[in-house]
Scaffold this active site. Structure first.
Site, PDB file in Angstrom:
ATOM      1  N   LYS A 174      -2.989  -2.071  -1.975  1.00 34.13           N
ATOM      2  CA  LYS A 174      -1.519  -3.014  -1.747  1.00 34.13           C
ATOM      3  C   LYS A 174      -1.723  -4.401  -1.746  1.00 34.13           C
ATOM      4  CE  LYS A 174      -1.156  -1.675   2.744  1.00 34.13           C
ATOM      5  NZ  LYS A 174      -2.269  -0.777   2.863  1.00 34.13           N
ATOM      6  N   ARG A 215       4.711  -0.659   9.665  1.00 35.52           N
ATOM      7  CA  ARG A 215       3.593   0.234  10.041  1.00 35.52           C
ATOM      8  C   ARG A 215       3.877   1.179  10.901  1.00 35.52           C
ATOM      9  NH1 ARG A 215      -0.735  -3.375   7.839  1.00 35.52           N
ATOM     10  NH2 ARG A 215      -2.788  -2.353   7.932  1.00 35.52           N
ATOM     11  N   ARG A 248     -15.513  -3.759  -0.210  1.00 33.30           N
ATOM     12  CA  ARG A 248     -14.395  -5.010  -0.237  1.00 33.30           C
ATOM     13  C   ARG A 248     -14.971  -6.424   0.134  1.00 33.30           C
ATOM     14  NH1 ARG A 248      -8.304  -4.150   1.462  1.00 33.30           N
ATOM     15  NH2 ARG A 248      -9.006  -4.270   3.557  1.00 33.30           N
ATOM     16  N   ARG A 251     -14.579  -8.423   5.786  1.00 37.31           N
ATOM     17  CA  ARG A 251     -13.756  -8.400   6.901  1.00 37.31           C
ATOM     18  C   ARG A 251     -14.509  -7.605   7.825  1.00 37.31           C
ATOM     19  NH1 ARG A 251      -7.704  -6.704   4.826  1.00 37.31           N
ATOM     20  NH2 ARG A 251      -7.999  -5.676   6.648  1.00 37.31           N
ATOM     21  N   ARG A 286      -9.009   2.731  11.583  1.00 40.91           N
ATOM     22  CA  ARG A 286      -7.531   2.285  10.903  1.00 40.91           C
ATOM     23  C   ARG A 286      -7.164   3.517  10.084  1.00 40.91           C
ATOM     24  NH1 ARG A 286     -10.058  -1.877   7.302  1.00 40.91           N
ATOM     25  NH2 ARG A 286      -8.012  -2.467   6.675  1.00 40.91           N
TER      26      ARG A 286
HETATM   27  P1  AMP Z   1      -4.006  -5.241   6.710  1.00 37.20           P
HETATM   28  O1  AMP Z   1      -4.909  -6.338   6.136  1.00 37.20           O
HETATM   29  O2  AMP Z   1      -2.736  -4.884   6.260  1.00 37.20           O
HETATM   30  O3  AMP Z   1      -4.882  -3.969   6.602  1.00 37.20           O
HETATM   31  O4  AMP Z   1      -4.001  -5.525   8.182  1.00 37.20           O
HETATM   32  C1  AMP Z   1      -5.219  -5.808   9.226  1.00 37.20           C
HETATM   33  C2  AMP Z   1      -4.981  -5.626  10.551  1.00 37.20           C
HETATM   34  O5  AMP Z   1      -4.132  -6.464  11.006  1.00 37.20           O
HETATM   35  C3  AMP Z   1      -4.578  -4.156  11.111  1.00 37.20           C
HETATM   36  O6  AMP Z   1      -5.495  -3.176  11.188  1.00 37.20           O
HETATM   37  C4  AMP Z   1      -3.613  -4.269  12.242  1.00 37.20           C
HETATM   38  O7  AMP Z   1      -4.608  -4.752  13.353  1.00 37.20           O
HETATM   39  C5  AMP Z   1      -3.167  -5.894  11.905  1.00 37.20           C
HETATM   40  N1  AMP Z   1      -1.754  -5.786  11.166  1.00 37.20           N
HETATM   41  C6  AMP Z   1      -1.544  -6.053  10.137  1.00 37.20           C
HETATM   42  N2  AMP Z   1      -0.320  -5.543   9.721  1.00 37.20           N
HETATM   43  C7  AMP Z   1       0.191  -5.050  10.950  1.00 37.20           C
HETATM   44  C8  AMP Z   1       1.448  -4.468  11.213  1.00 37.20           C
HETATM   45  N3  AMP Z   1       2.675  -4.431  10.687  1.00 37.20           N
HETATM   46  N4  AMP Z   1       1.659  -3.956  12.591  1.00 37.20           N
HETATM   47  C9  AMP Z   1       0.597  -3.927  13.386  1.00 37.20           C
HETATM   48  N5  AMP Z   1      -0.568  -4.513  13.137  1.00 37.20           N
HETATM   49  C10 AMP Z   1      -0.793  -5.171  11.926  1.00 37.20           C
END
Ligand code: AMP
Length: 220
Positions: free
Chosen positions: A16, A91, A130, A163, A174
């Site tokens: 994404k 989400r 990554r 990360r 996750r």
């Molecule tokens: P991502 O980079 O999108 O994989 O997000 C990394 C982390 O940020 C996730 O594992 C959540 O802990 C938090 N996070 C990001 N977007 C959301 C969301 N829309 N709702 C809740 N937590 C989020």
């Protein structure tokens, strides 16, 4: 597509972030990555960062009310007037419903929701290799998309890092969270006639051309 207003759905590691950055470059719409916003808040030790860090470390979702306030504020910023690409939000069903309210207040609607589909085995290989740039957020992969100089960003020469939530134990958490809380959104958007599915297996370039094709078709 002018004033593109779209959502990108998909499990962690679906591509994404990589693909929405390409779309931002091509269409000028603003990429809104809630994960990037939260990681920056954690780095900057802001009140939001303090609240969010324990969830991020465990691979759990930050509570819906925090996320909805954050996105409502972000979409009101000027750069989103020319369109936006939501990456990593919504989400949960509550976030998707909240987003409808936010957009209604702004007088906007969603054009499409693109869902990038990738099987679990592929995701684990992708996430464990990554790497992200500390400075500009560009994404790399040690095997599939390595930088020209190991450890440094091609674009800005910033240092690359892994990360915290891409470590193996957190990846499993996750993926569970995705299955339980986020995958119901596929049906949610299918019922609204907005869902477009994209095969997310292949090289970054192959997926990029599928994404551009899907976006082009959606705009036609
Ligand atoms: P991502 O980079 O999108 O994989 O997000 C990394 C982390 O940020 C996730 O594992 C959540 O802990 C938090 N996070 C990001 N977007 C959301 C969301 N829309 N709702 C809740 N937590 C989020």
């Amino acid at each position: 597509m002018t004033d593109m207003r779209v959502v990108f759905l998909g499990p962690p590691g679906a591509g994404k972030g990589t693909q929405t950055k390409f779309l931002e470059e091509r269409y000028g719409a603003c990429q809104v990555s809630t994960g990037d916003i939260l990681r920056k808040a954690v780095r900057d030790h802001t009140p939001l960062g303090k609240k969010a860090s324990e969830y991020l470390d465990k691979g759990e979702l930050v509570p819906d009310d925090i996320m909805l306030n954050l996105v409502a504020e972000r979409l009101r910023e000027r750069d989103c007037e020319k369109g936006f690409i939501l990456d990593g939000f919504p989400r949960t069903v509550a976030q998707a419903e909240g987003l409808e309210g936010i957009l209604k207040d702004l007088g906007w609607g969603l054009d499409s929701v693109f869902c990038i589909q990738v099987p679990q085995g592929v995701i684990i290989r992708r996430l464990s290799g990554r790497r992200s740039c500390r400075k500009c957020g560009s994404l790399y992969h040690t095997v599939f998309n390595p930088p020209r100089r190991e450890g440094f960003c091609d674009r800005c020469d910033g240092g690359l890092y892994q990360r915290q939530d891409d470590l193996e134990e957190t990846i499993a958490a996750r993926l569970r969270v995705f299955e339980k809380q986020t995958s119901p959104l596929v049906d949610f958007y299918r019922k609204r006639g907005l869902l477009k599915e994209i095969n997310g297996v292949g090289s970054v370039e192959q997926i990029r051309s599928r994404v551009f094709q899907a976006v082009g078709e959606a705009a036609a």
